[in-house]
Design an enzyme around this catalytic site. Sequence first.
Site, PDB file in Angstrom:
ATOM      1  NE  ARG A  82      -0.178   0.653   4.877  1.00 46.88           N
ATOM      2  CZ  ARG A  82       0.539   1.437   5.250  1.00 46.88           C
ATOM      3  NH1 ARG A  82       1.032   2.522   4.519  1.00 46.88           N
ATOM      4  NH2 ARG A  82       1.305   1.275   6.438  1.00 46.88           N
ATOM      5  CB  ALA A 157      -4.163   5.901   8.940  1.00 45.63           C
ATOM      6  CB  ILE A 171     -10.299   3.727   6.334  1.00 50.20           C
ATOM      7  CG1 ILE A 171     -11.424   2.752   6.688  1.00 50.20           C
ATOM      8  CG2 ILE A 171     -10.515   4.222   4.833  1.00 50.20           C
ATOM      9  CD1 ILE A 171     -12.850   3.594   6.838  1.00 50.20           C
ATOM     10  CB  CYS A 188       1.069   8.516   8.714  1.00 53.18           C
ATOM     11  SG  CYS A 188      -0.375   7.449   8.769  1.00 53.18           S
TER      12      CYS A 188
END
Length: 245
Positions: A82, A157, A171, A188
């Site tokens: 991802r 996130a 999510i 992040c």
Amino acid sequence: MRGNVTIGLASGAVPVEWRLGTGPVAYEAALSAMEARAAAIADGTAPELIWLIEHPPLYTAGTSAKPQELIEARFPVHITGRGGQFTYHGPGQRIAYVMLDLKRRGPDVRRFVATLEQWIIRALAAFDVAGERREDRIGVWVRRPDRGAAHEDKIAAIGVRIKRWVTLHGIALNVDCDLSHYAGIVPCGVAEPRYGVTSLADLGRPAKMAEVDAALRREFGPLFGPVTADQAAASAALTPSLRAI
């Protein structure tokens, strides 16, 4: 600019399957099942899917993760395809894996991500929480004036991957998770002290996971189109092997 993106996607040809998992799902098993389902969607042999689950405590590293942002590997670390950097998953956090066909809905990744953010923002409003999008930071943020005039905490996130124009991952919304677990990473990639993490419980808005799921389901339709009836019972039977999500 992210602020100028259109919100909302065209509906799919058939309702999206809505599936609710039971119990923590191992990350490797979830990833394998998600990859298989996304391939079937791309082949036209399975409907689109929203899969709601929880994971045991773990960290995932996206394609932009930097080694120095893993401060302490308190939990297993999974390298994933991802986008984004390091994040945490664990009990008390609602994961929604989103498998939609953007080839049919419109191949616009920026619009898809912005619509995911808006989905979360609308769901949070049901708990009197004002979530917001930011130009320079993906995810959903909450202003925390109690912690300083410019302080903001991330409550959700977003990390996605697109394969054959089918979306994977999705999510992670903090409901009532152990926020101390984030201390093992730079969440992040955002290291500025005025940015932190929060949850509904931390904000003084405790909610049951079923209530969060109901809010997510209610707000999904206006943005993405209709969904099927809950598949909780079927999912409970399949979760141990994840053989047919």
